[in-house]
Design an enzyme around this catalytic site. Structure first.
Site, PDB file in Angstrom:
ATOM      1  CE  LYS A   1      -2.068   1.601   3.692  1.00 31.35           C
ATOM      2  NZ  LYS A   1      -2.959   1.760   4.865  1.00 31.35           N
TER       3      LYS A   1
ATOM      4  CG  ASP B   1      -7.525   3.806   2.480  1.00 33.92           C
ATOM      5  OD1 ASP B   1      -8.431   3.449   1.675  1.00 33.92           O
ATOM      6  OD2 ASP B   1      -7.476   4.943   2.967  1.00 33.92           O
TER       7      ASP B   1
END
Length: 231
Positions: free
Chosen positions: A125, A143
């Site tokens: 991420k 997220d």
């Protein structure tokens, strides 16, 4: 009830609306270089952007290069970031990352996934955020907000963040892909929130496939029966 995947037409309209609402979406993290962005994103894990900004607004004027932060050392770095969750482990990872950037990358942030994910404290991420925001590459950082939004609306249904990421990269039209991460995270953060989504204010509620949106104030199309909660 399983949420149906959005159609291509729905997705096109969905992103056209988000683009009209925010023509130039930006991250809410404060940064002025790829290195500052990398550090800010590393610190943002399980923390709000606001809390990270408060810390980096103190840190970056003092140290905003790999050499400067490495010179602080772990204990001094903790002083600047101690208001952020998990600051002990984050401080150690940031110092280790700075050391690697200095020794292996001429103090420059790598612009590729392999080298980024090899840095301590940098996962997929974080790498995606840096690749997309700092280097303008087509990457999707999923997220909690984007994971929720993708599954709730039918934009990208997946059992885990990787499935949602891969689905998003497949279905989002090329004209929207570079800014899609910012549009989605901002929409998830301020409108399609977890417990009480603001469906009555949502500019894309008519493209959303979430059956419960009508219970939260979305306009009910003709022919759709209202539930007791939405009456």
């Amino acid at each position: 009830m399983a949420v149906k995947n959005m159609t291509k037409k729905q997705i096109q309209t969905f992103f056209e609306r988000l683009r009209e609402q925010r023509p130039n979406p930006q991250t809410e993290l404060n940064y002025s270089s790829p290195f500052e962005l990398l550090i800010a994103v590393m610190l943002s894990a399980q923390a709000t952007d606001l809390s990270v900004n408060k810390a980096t607004d103190r840190l970056f004027p003092v140290a905003n290069t790999p050499e400067a932060i490495y010179a602080l050392g772990v204990e001094n770095l903790k002083h600047y970031i101690k208001t952020i969750g998990l600051y002990n482990s984050k401080a150690e990872n940031v110092i280790k990352t700075c050391q690697i950037l200095i020794s292996k990358h001429q103090s420059q942030v790598p612009d590729n996934r392999v080298d980024l994910e090899a840095l301590p404290g940098v996962g997929r991420k974080t790498a995606n955020v840096v690749l997309n925001t700092a280097f303008g590459q087509a990457a999707m950082a999923v997220d909690t907000h984007i994971f929720r939004l993708g599954n709730r609306t039918g934009l990208a249904v997946g059992k885990n963040v990787l499935e949602v990421e891969q689905r998003l990269m497949k279905v989002i039209p090329k004209e929207f892909i570079l800014d899609a991460h910012h549009w989605l995270i901002l929409h998830g953060r301020y409108c399609c929130i977890a417990r009480k989504p603001k469906c009555a204010e949502c500019i894309v509620s008519d493209q959303c496939n979430w059956p419960e949106r009508f219970d939260f104030g979305a306009t009910v199309p003709t022919g759709i029966r209202q539930t007791k909660k939405s009456v």
